[in-house]
Scaffold this motif. Structure first.
Motif, PDB file in Angstrom:
ATOM      1  N   LEU A 147      42.512  39.474  49.014  1.00  0.00           N
ATOM      2  CA  LEU A 147      42.331  38.194  48.339  1.00  0.00           C
ATOM      3  C   LEU A 147      42.418  38.392  46.836  1.00  0.00           C
ATOM      4  O   LEU A 147      41.482  38.880  46.202  1.00  0.00           O
ATOM      5  CB  LEU A 147      40.976  37.569  48.721  1.00  0.00           C
ATOM      6  N   LEU A 150      41.515  36.374  42.489  1.00  0.00           N
ATOM      7  CA  LEU A 150      40.205  35.877  42.884  1.00  0.00           C
ATOM      8  C   LEU A 150      39.351  35.823  41.621  1.00  0.00           C
ATOM      9  O   LEU A 150      39.047  36.869  41.044  1.00  0.00           O
ATOM     10  CB  LEU A 150      39.589  36.808  43.929  1.00  0.00           C
ATOM     11  N   PRO A 283      44.015  24.495  45.541  1.00  0.00           N
ATOM     12  CA  PRO A 283      43.830  25.896  45.153  1.00  0.00           C
ATOM     13  C   PRO A 283      43.727  26.046  43.639  1.00  0.00           C
ATOM     14  O   PRO A 283      43.934  25.095  42.879  1.00  0.00           O
ATOM     15  CB  PRO A 283      45.104  26.572  45.677  1.00  0.00           C
ATOM     16  N   TRP A 369      45.112  28.197  57.881  1.00  0.00           N
ATOM     17  CA  TRP A 369      45.981  28.979  57.003  1.00  0.00           C
ATOM     18  C   TRP A 369      47.013  29.692  57.859  1.00  0.00           C
ATOM     19  O   TRP A 369      46.713  30.127  58.972  1.00  0.00           O
ATOM     20  CB  TRP A 369      45.129  30.006  56.272  1.00  0.00           C
ATOM     21  N   THR A 379      41.056  30.498  56.644  1.00  0.00           N
ATOM     22  CA  THR A 379      40.845  31.213  55.391  1.00  0.00           C
ATOM     23  C   THR A 379      39.662  30.576  54.686  1.00  0.00           C
ATOM     24  O   THR A 379      39.249  29.456  55.024  1.00  0.00           O
ATOM     25  CB  THR A 379      42.085  31.206  54.492  1.00  0.00           C
ATOM     26  N   THR A 381      38.043  28.803  51.496  1.00  0.00           N
ATOM     27  CA  THR A 381      38.533  27.965  50.397  1.00  0.00           C
ATOM     28  C   THR A 381      37.549  27.837  49.247  1.00  0.00           C
ATOM     29  O   THR A 381      37.949  27.602  48.110  1.00  0.00           O
ATOM     30  CB  THR A 381      38.850  26.548  50.900  1.00  0.00           C
ATOM     31  N   TYR A 398      39.896  29.105  46.391  1.00  0.00           N
ATOM     32  CA  TYR A 398      40.959  29.916  46.962  1.00  0.00           C
ATOM     33  C   TYR A 398      42.216  29.891  46.104  1.00  0.00           C
ATOM     34  O   TYR A 398      42.376  29.063  45.206  1.00  0.00           O
ATOM     35  CB  TYR A 398      41.264  29.476  48.388  1.00  0.00           C
ATOM     36  N   PHE A 402      46.150  34.409  48.607  1.00  0.00           N
ATOM     37  CA  PHE A 402      45.277  35.033  49.605  1.00  0.00           C
ATOM     38  C   PHE A 402      46.134  35.524  50.782  1.00  0.00           C
ATOM     39  O   PHE A 402      47.007  34.797  51.272  1.00  0.00           O
ATOM     40  CB  PHE A 402      44.249  34.032  50.122  1.00  0.00           C
TER      41      PHE A 402
END
Length: 424
Positions: A147, A150, A283, A369, A379, A381, A398, A402
């Protein structure tokens, strides 16, 4: 004539009784419309109404009502939908059903893959341990996760955003894998890394833990940037605070531990609770700057740590209580975990300090996802860990970057030797 009057009196009396029964009958609670906003202004008018036939009062879990009333939490109420469960997870669970068990020390034995304990009985005294193994030892979020970008948002509840921290989160299962071989190493459960990559004054902070299948304390490693060397730390670091954040290492992404490190785990109930399963949040916008980079947050509104309104629906959840040993900062974890087979999502949890007072709340939201290997699965979020005593929080949303089951993922990319490469 007398008989007629007597009959009329009885008829009138019966009518009065019927009318009284009608008046005494409970009114059917009003069902709220999808999209109804549950917030501090509306909560008193909504508590006795229903969503999917369930009284809203009854599906608020843990400290959710407190967070709504006192800290500006907002929920868009919507109709429930089935959680997305990766089909392979169910197939593997059925194939290996009944193989896994717990030994006398509550350690997981004879486990290969699939949900270890698909038929949980809350009356089983070991059900709490089994639920935690279901969460931690099977790849329902993928055999490997990478991920990044981030970004942790470090937030003061009174003053707003304090700093932004760039991190790398990586996890690689060594057993309980969906892909074959299902077990790469019988002794190791997983590698998990949380490494800071910016700003430069904190770059390189973080830990990589090696969790073992037999419940021993983990090997913990850090990259010392001044020495350009990887160093092994005390195994006790698994429960330390993540430096500069409001998270402990054992609750990163919901939970990061071995069940046997706690004094006890207990399923308190199986119930209905509100959680985010099909998030509508956007996102992170990497092309933007400032607060516009984080369109999923309400950074300009006190207490600054709340997400934009998201869709909350009623889920079947296990109410789980974990009690750490006396050397832990937390005295009790009160958790609400998805009860759908193959989707044990941590929708909500509250932590209490050694005095038994509410200290932390951690929320995790999810959405469907497309994983890198073509499977459809969940996934994460939105995550926030907030300290209600210090009025401080760490949150992130997120990114389109990812990766679940990234192509070519191998154990050597997640091991202690790979720590320096994670900073690149």
């Amino acid at each position: 004539m007398y008989k007629q009057k007597q009959g009329l009196s009885r008829l009138l009396a019966a009518g009065a009784v019927a009318a009284g029964l009608t008046l005494a009958a409970p009114l059917v609670a009003e069902e709220v419309a999808p999209g109804t906003v549950l917030n501090a202004a509306s909560i008193d008018s909504l508590l006795d109404k229903t969503l999917d036939g369930q009284p809203i009062r009854s599906v608020l879990v843990g400290e959710q009502e407190k967070m709504i009333r006192e800290f500006g939490w907002v929920m868009n109420l919507t109709r429930a939908t089935p959680p997305n469960v990766t089909p392979l997870a169910l197939a593997l669970t059925e194939k290996h059903k009944g193989e896994a068990s717990l030994d006398a020390d509550k350690r997981l034995v004879n486990y290969t893959t699939g949900v270890p304990f698909p038929d949980l009985d809350p009356a089983d005294p070991d059900a709490g341990y089994k639920l935690v193994y279901n969460v931690l030892r099977f790849g329902w979020l993928g055999d490997a996760m990478n991920l990044q970008p981030l970004t942790f948002l470090i937030i003061d509840g009174k003053r707003g955003l304090e700093k932004e921290q760039g991190w790398v989160y990586r996890r690689f299962l060594m057993s309980g894998r969906m892909s074959e071989p299902h077990v790469l190493d019988k002794t190791i459960a997983k590698y998990e890394a949380l490494i800071n990559v910016y700003p430069n004054d904190t770059r390189g902070l973080g830990l990589l833990t090696v969790n073992y299948a037999d419940g021993r304390l983990p090997d913990v490693y850090a990259y010392i940037k001044s020495l350009r060397r990887v160093r092994r730390l005390s195994s006790g670091a698994w429960a330390d605070p993540v430096q500069g954040t409001d998270l402990l290492f054992d609750d990163t992404f919901g939970l990061n531990l071995d069940p046997t490190w706690y004094e006890s785990w207990k399923i308190l109930s199986v119930r209905k609770g509100l959680g985010v399963d099909k998030s509508i949040l956007p996102p992170m916008d990497e092309s933007a700057s400032g607060e516009a980079k984080y369109p999923f947050m309400r950074l300009s509104e006190p207490p600054h740590w709340n997400f934009q309104p998201d869709n909350y629906e009623i889920k079947d959840v296990y109410e789980l209580e974990g009690k750490p040993k006396n050397n832990h900062l937390v005295s009790r974890r009160h958790m609400f975990v998805g009860a759908t087979l193959g989707a044990p999502k941590f929708y909500w949890q509250d932590h209490y300090d050694r005095k038994g007072e509410h200290w932390h709340t951690e929320f995790v939201g999810y959405k469907d996802w497309k994983w890198d290997d073509g499977q459809s699965g969940p996934t994460v979020t939105s995550v926030v860990g907030l300290d209600v005593q210090r009025l401080h929080a760490t949150a992130f949303g997120y990114s389109t970057g990812f990766h679940h089951n990234p192509e070519g993922a191998k154990a050597s990319d997640y091991s202690p030797e790979a720590l320096p490469r994670m900073l690149q």
